[in-house]
Scaffold this motif. Sequence first.
Motif, PDB file in Angstrom:
ATOM      1  N   LYS A  58       0.872  -1.179   0.000  1.00 16.21           N
ATOM      2  CA  LYS A  58       0.000   0.000   0.000  1.00 16.21           C
ATOM      3  C   LYS A  58       0.908   1.227   0.000  1.00 16.21           C
ATOM      4  N   HIS A  63      -2.911   4.226  -4.767  1.00 15.73           N
ATOM      5  CA  HIS A  63      -4.094   4.729  -4.059  1.00 15.73           C
ATOM      6  C   HIS A  63      -5.172   5.225  -5.011  1.00 15.73           C
ATOM      7  N   ASN A  64      -6.401   5.169  -4.533  1.00 14.84           N
ATOM      8  CA  ASN A  64      -7.526   5.818  -5.201  1.00 14.84           C
ATOM      9  C   ASN A  64      -7.787   7.151  -4.487  1.00 14.84           C
ATOM     10  N   ILE A  66      -9.747   7.902  -2.128  1.00 13.96           N
ATOM     11  CA  ILE A  66     -10.000   7.848  -0.680  1.00 13.96           C
ATOM     12  C   ILE A  66      -8.811   7.257   0.089  1.00 13.96           C
ATOM     13  N   THR A  68      -7.204   4.326  -0.351  1.00 14.54           N
ATOM     14  CA  THR A  68      -7.082   2.870  -0.251  1.00 14.54           C
ATOM     15  C   THR A  68      -6.496   2.346  -1.559  1.00 14.54           C
ATOM     16  N   HIS A  70      -6.368   0.991  -5.015  1.00 18.87           N
ATOM     17  CA  HIS A  70      -7.319   1.137  -6.121  1.00 18.87           C
ATOM     18  C   HIS A  70      -7.785  -0.223  -6.634  1.00 18.87           C
ATOM     19  N   TYR A 105     -15.696  -6.602  -4.979  1.00 14.21           N
ATOM     20  CA  TYR A 105     -14.955  -5.861  -3.964  1.00 14.21           C
ATOM     21  C   TYR A 105     -15.764  -5.940  -2.670  1.00 14.21           C
ATOM     22  N   ALA A 107     -14.489  -5.247   0.727  1.00 14.10           N
ATOM     23  CA  ALA A 107     -14.081  -4.382   1.836  1.00 14.10           C
ATOM     24  C   ALA A 107     -13.040  -3.395   1.327  1.00 14.10           C
ATOM     25  N   LYS A 108     -12.778  -2.351   2.093  1.00 14.10           N
ATOM     26  CA  LYS A 108     -11.761  -1.374   1.713  1.00 14.10           C
ATOM     27  C   LYS A 108     -10.376  -1.995   1.835  1.00 14.10           C
ATOM     28  N   THR A 110      -7.236  -1.251   2.897  1.00 12.30           N
ATOM     29  CA  THR A 110      -6.589  -0.237   3.720  1.00 12.30           C
ATOM     30  C   THR A 110      -5.185  -0.598   4.195  1.00 12.30           C
ATOM     31  N   ARG A 139      -6.443  -8.277   3.207  1.00  8.25           N
ATOM     32  CA  ARG A 139      -5.742  -7.255   3.997  1.00  8.25           C
ATOM     33  C   ARG A 139      -4.846  -7.918   5.032  1.00  8.25           C
ATOM     34  N   VAL A 145     -10.746  -8.426   0.698  1.00 11.86           N
ATOM     35  CA  VAL A 145     -11.158  -7.159   0.088  1.00 11.86           C
ATOM     36  C   VAL A 145     -11.620  -7.328  -1.354  1.00 11.86           C
TER      37      VAL A 145
END
Length: 158
Positions: A58, A63-64, A66, A68, A70, A105, A107-108, A110, A139, A145
């Motif tokens: 990560k 990242h996107n 928000i 997280t 992408h 998809y 979950a986020k 993160t 994750r 995710v």
Amino acid sequence: MSQVLSLWRTATTVPVVGASVGKRVFSLAFAQKAPYFATIRPRFTVLEPNRAELVIPKRRGVHNHIGTVHAIALCNGLEAAMGALAEATIPADKRWIPKGMEVAYTAKATSDITCIAETDPEQWASDDPDLPVRVTGVRDDGTVVVEGVIRLWVTPKS
């Protein structure tokens, strides 16, 4: 044994560099073979027939909006894992090409994401050219995710 699996085994068992450095070298070489994979900086952790795992770190580059990982970076990681699995598993008299991907998809994303691709040995012995590869992104805390299937078209070499 396929070239990809042979390179993995060589890179991860050289006593002078150790498995950790060998995995990094393999990951860099794999990403150069299909340069788009380099955009996620995959770190392979497992490669054996019917299973491949890699980690997408990560970082800002994946990242996107928000913050997280992408969705397309996740798909890129799943496809890289699937490709390594296919190369490590396919019988010498066959060839493969991806023909579709279905993902959800859940979950986020993160944290770093571990992308896993799996098949069963019987799938590669079948005469059915449609071969589904199960793919999952997880994750650091174990939360899934992304999950889905990448369909391969497996045919005899001409």
